[in-house]
Design a protein around this motif. Structure first.
Motif, PDB file in Angstrom:
ATOM      1  N   MET A   1      -7.405 -89.351   4.270  1.00 25.62           N
ATOM      2  CA  MET A   1      -8.734 -89.911   4.387  1.00 25.62           C
ATOM      3  C   MET A   1      -9.639 -88.853   5.007  1.00 25.62           C
ATOM      4  O   MET A   1      -9.339 -88.317   6.063  1.00 25.62           O
ATOM      5  CB  MET A   1      -8.676 -91.169   5.222  1.00 25.62           C
ATOM      6  N   ASP A   2     -10.713 -88.572   4.312  1.00 29.51           N
ATOM      7  CA  ASP A   2     -11.581 -87.471   4.710  1.00 29.51           C
ATOM      8  C   ASP A   2     -12.851 -87.896   5.441  1.00 29.51           C
ATOM      9  O   ASP A   2     -13.467 -87.094   6.123  1.00 29.51           O
ATOM     10  CB  ASP A   2     -11.983 -86.673   3.469  1.00 29.51           C
ATOM     11  N   TYR A   3     -13.263 -89.140   5.277  1.00 35.79           N
ATOM     12  CA  TYR A   3     -14.546 -89.569   5.809  1.00 35.79           C
ATOM     13  C   TYR A   3     -14.400 -90.880   6.575  1.00 35.79           C
ATOM     14  O   TYR A   3     -13.487 -91.656   6.324  1.00 35.79           O
ATOM     15  CB  TYR A   3     -15.544 -89.799   4.665  1.00 35.79           C
ATOM     16  N   TYR A   4     -15.317 -91.078   7.515  1.00 33.18           N
ATOM     17  CA  TYR A   4     -15.365 -92.377   8.174  1.00 33.18           C
ATOM     18  C   TYR A   4     -16.795 -92.737   8.522  1.00 33.18           C
ATOM     19  O   TYR A   4     -17.659 -91.866   8.668  1.00 33.18           O
ATOM     20  CB  TYR A   4     -14.467 -92.437   9.411  1.00 33.18           C
ATOM     21  N   GLN A   5     -17.028 -94.026   8.640  1.00 32.97           N
ATOM     22  CA  GLN A   5     -18.312 -94.559   9.073  1.00 32.97           C
ATOM     23  C   GLN A   5     -18.010 -95.469  10.253  1.00 32.97           C
ATOM     24  O   GLN A   5     -17.109 -96.300  10.188  1.00 32.97           O
ATOM     25  CB  GLN A   5     -18.967 -95.367   7.944  1.00 32.97           C
ATOM     26  N   GLU A   6     -18.748 -95.295  11.328  1.00 33.40           N
ATOM     27  CA  GLU A   6     -18.525 -96.110  12.515  1.00 33.40           C
ATOM     28  C   GLU A   6     -19.597 -97.183  12.623  1.00 33.40           C
ATOM     29  O   GLU A   6     -20.786 -96.898  12.489  1.00 33.40           O
ATOM     30  CB  GLU A   6     -18.529 -95.231  13.763  1.00 33.40           C
ATOM     31  N   ILE A   7     -19.151 -98.407  12.841  1.00 34.48           N
ATOM     32  CA  ILE A   7     -20.053 -99.548  13.012  1.00 34.48           C
ATOM     33  C   ILE A   7     -19.980 -99.959  14.470  1.00 34.48           C
ATOM     34  O   ILE A   7     -18.887-100.220  14.990  1.00 34.48           O
ATOM     35  CB  ILE A   7     -19.630-100.724  12.117  1.00 34.48           C
ATOM     36  N   THR A   8     -21.124-100.018  15.139  1.00 35.63           N
ATOM     37  CA  THR A   8     -21.184-100.451  16.529  1.00 35.63           C
ATOM     38  C   THR A   8     -21.906-101.782  16.603  1.00 35.63           C
ATOM     39  O   THR A   8     -23.018-101.919  16.099  1.00 35.63           O
ATOM     40  CB  THR A   8     -21.930 -99.417  17.401  1.00 35.63           C
ATOM     41  N   ILE A   9     -21.260-102.749  17.232  1.00 39.60           N
ATOM     42  CA  ILE A   9     -21.846-104.076  17.393  1.00 39.60           C
ATOM     43  C   ILE A   9     -22.662-104.077  18.680  1.00 39.60           C
ATOM     44  O   ILE A   9     -22.141-103.770  19.750  1.00 39.60           O
ATOM     45  CB  ILE A   9     -20.753-105.151  17.440  1.00 39.60           C
ATOM     46  N   ILE A  10     -23.932-104.412  18.558  1.00 37.88           N
ATOM     47  CA  ILE A  10     -24.827-104.445  19.716  1.00 37.88           C
ATOM     48  C   ILE A  10     -24.775-105.840  20.330  1.00 37.88           C
ATOM     49  O   ILE A  10     -24.990-106.829  19.637  1.00 37.88           O
ATOM     50  CB  ILE A  10     -26.258-104.073  19.304  1.00 37.88           C
ATOM     51  N   PRO A  11     -24.468-105.925  21.637  1.00 43.46           N
ATOM     52  CA  PRO A  11     -24.351-107.230  22.284  1.00 43.46           C
ATOM     53  C   PRO A  11     -25.659-108.021  22.253  1.00 43.46           C
ATOM     54  O   PRO A  11     -26.749-107.452  22.246  1.00 43.46           O
ATOM     55  CB  PRO A  11     -23.978-106.902  23.729  1.00 43.46           C
ATOM     56  N   SER A  12     -25.497-109.334  22.224  1.00 46.18           N
ATOM     57  CA  SER A  12     -26.640-110.236  22.216  1.00 46.18           C
ATOM     58  C   SER A  12     -26.303-111.429  23.105  1.00 46.18           C
ATOM     59  O   SER A  12     -25.143-111.837  23.190  1.00 46.18           O
ATOM     60  CB  SER A  12     -26.918-110.706  20.787  1.00 46.18           C
ATOM     61  N   GLU A  13     -27.298-111.989  23.737  1.00 45.00           N
ATOM     62  CA  GLU A  13     -27.060-113.162  24.580  1.00 45.00           C
ATOM     63  C   GLU A  13     -26.776-114.399  23.732  1.00 45.00           C
ATOM     64  O   GLU A  13     -26.072-115.312  24.167  1.00 45.00           O
ATOM     65  CB  GLU A  13     -28.257-113.425  25.489  1.00 45.00           C
ATOM     66  N   GLU A  14     -27.320-114.438  22.530  1.00 47.75           N
ATOM     67  CA  GLU A  14     -27.173-115.623  21.675  1.00 47.75           C
ATOM     68  C   GLU A  14     -25.847-115.656  20.911  1.00 47.75           C
ATOM     69  O   GLU A  14     -25.311-116.731  20.642  1.00 47.75           O
ATOM     70  CB  GLU A  14     -28.312-115.715  20.648  1.00 47.75           C
ATOM     71  N   VAL A  15     -25.347-114.478  20.517  1.00 46.27           N
ATOM     72  CA  VAL A  15     -24.157-114.427  19.653  1.00 46.27           C
ATOM     73  C   VAL A  15     -23.109-113.526  20.318  1.00 46.27           C
ATOM     74  O   VAL A  15     -23.369-112.359  20.578  1.00 46.27           O
ATOM     75  CB  VAL A  15     -24.516-113.868  18.259  1.00 46.27           C
ATOM     76  N   PRO A  16     -21.911-114.048  20.556  1.00 45.63           N
ATOM     77  CA  PRO A  16     -20.860-113.223  21.174  1.00 45.63           C
ATOM     78  C   PRO A  16     -20.354-112.125  20.238  1.00 45.63           C
ATOM     79  O   PRO A  16     -20.345-112.283  19.008  1.00 45.63           O
ATOM     80  CB  PRO A  16     -19.742-114.216  21.486  1.00 45.63           C
ATOM     81  N   ILE A  17     -19.922-111.023  20.825  1.00 40.65           N
ATOM     82  CA  ILE A  17     -19.401-109.895  20.051  1.00 40.65           C
ATOM     83  C   ILE A  17     -18.202-110.326  19.209  1.00 40.65           C
ATOM     84  O   ILE A  17     -18.059-109.903  18.066  1.00 40.65           O
ATOM     85  CB  ILE A  17     -19.031-108.718  20.972  1.00 40.65           C
ATOM     86  N   SER A  18     -17.355-111.175  19.753  1.00 38.58           N
ATOM     87  CA  SER A  18     -16.165-111.609  19.012  1.00 38.58           C
ATOM     88  C   SER A  18     -16.535-112.331  17.715  1.00 38.58           C
ATOM     89  O   SER A  18     -15.863-112.174  16.693  1.00 38.58           O
ATOM     90  CB  SER A  18     -15.287-112.506  19.880  1.00 38.58           C
ATOM     91  N   PHE A  19     -17.604-113.112  17.718  1.00 36.80           N
ATOM     92  CA  PHE A  19     -18.061-113.804  16.514  1.00 36.80           C
ATOM     93  C   PHE A  19     -18.553-112.800  15.475  1.00 36.80           C
ATOM     94  O   PHE A  19     -18.187-112.875  14.298  1.00 36.80           O
ATOM     95  CB  PHE A  19     -19.177-114.792  16.868  1.00 36.80           C
ATOM     96  N   LEU A  20     -19.367-111.842  15.902  1.00 36.89           N
ATOM     97  CA  LEU A  20     -19.885-110.819  14.991  1.00 36.89           C
ATOM     98  C   LEU A  20     -18.749-109.966  14.428  1.00 36.89           C
ATOM     99  O   LEU A  20     -18.722-109.663  13.232  1.00 36.89           O
ATOM    100  CB  LEU A  20     -20.905-109.939  15.698  1.00 36.89           C
ATOM    101  N   LEU A  21     -17.823-109.590  15.293  1.00 33.58           N
ATOM    102  CA  LEU A  21     -16.687-108.787  14.855  1.00 33.58           C
ATOM    103  C   LEU A  21     -15.883-109.527  13.794  1.00 33.58           C
ATOM    104  O   LEU A  21     -15.486-108.948  12.776  1.00 33.58           O
ATOM    105  CB  LEU A  21     -15.803-108.442  16.047  1.00 33.58           C
ATOM    106  N   SER A  22     -15.674-110.804  13.988  1.00 39.84           N
ATOM    107  CA  SER A  22     -14.942-111.617  13.023  1.00 39.84           C
ATOM    108  C   SER A  22     -15.655-111.661  11.676  1.00 39.84           C
ATOM    109  O   SER A  22     -15.025-111.511  10.622  1.00 39.84           O
ATOM    110  CB  SER A  22     -14.780-113.033  13.571  1.00 39.84           C
ATOM    111  N   LYS A  23     -16.957-111.859  11.689  1.00 38.72           N
ATOM    112  CA  LYS A  23     -17.735-111.925  10.449  1.00 38.72           C
ATOM    113  C   LYS A  23     -17.744-110.581   9.718  1.00 38.72           C
ATOM    114  O   LYS A  23     -17.606-110.527   8.492  1.00 38.72           O
ATOM    115  CB  LYS A  23     -19.173-112.374  10.726  1.00 38.72           C
ATOM    116  N   ILE A  24     -17.913-109.497  10.453  1.00 37.62           N
ATOM    117  CA  ILE A  24     -17.919-108.166   9.840  1.00 37.62           C
ATOM    118  C   ILE A  24     -16.553-107.856   9.242  1.00 37.62           C
ATOM    119  O   ILE A  24     -16.452-107.367   8.114  1.00 37.62           O
ATOM    120  CB  ILE A  24     -18.319-107.090  10.868  1.00 37.62           C
ATOM    121  N   TYR A  25     -15.486-108.162   9.977  1.00 36.83           N
ATOM    122  CA  TYR A  25     -14.133-107.916   9.484  1.00 36.83           C
ATOM    123  C   TYR A  25     -13.869-108.702   8.201  1.00 36.83           C
ATOM    124  O   TYR A  25     -13.293-108.171   7.250  1.00 36.83           O
ATOM    125  CB  TYR A  25     -13.110-108.272  10.562  1.00 36.83           C
TER     126      TYR A  25
END
Length: 64
Positions: A1-25
């Motif tokens: 594998m030669d390339y990668y793209q990094e996705i960073t989840i920005i925290p929010s008071e309304e939506v937990p990181i775990s919820f966003l991570l689950s949806k993105i995954y």
């Protein structure tokens, strides 16, 4: 594998990181399944560079 793209989840008071991570995954998984090659292999991979005792972290790396 030669390339990668990094996705960073920005925290929010309304939506937990775990919820966003689950949806993105889930969306990445669906996209990867659609791109199987003739040998039923998927040419992509994922990693979680901030993985630790606190969970998966806020970053996802997609390798190609």
């Amino acid at each position: 594998m030669d390339y990668y793209q990094e996705i960073t989840i920005i925290p929010s008071e309304e939506v937990p990181i775990s919820f966003l991570l689950s949806k993105i995954y889930m969306q990445l998984h669906l996209a990867f399944v659609e791109h199987k090659d003739s040998h039923e292999k998927i040419p992509y991979g994922l990693s979680f560079p901030e993985y630790g005792t606190a969970g998966l972290g806020r970053k996802i790396r997609v390798f190609a």
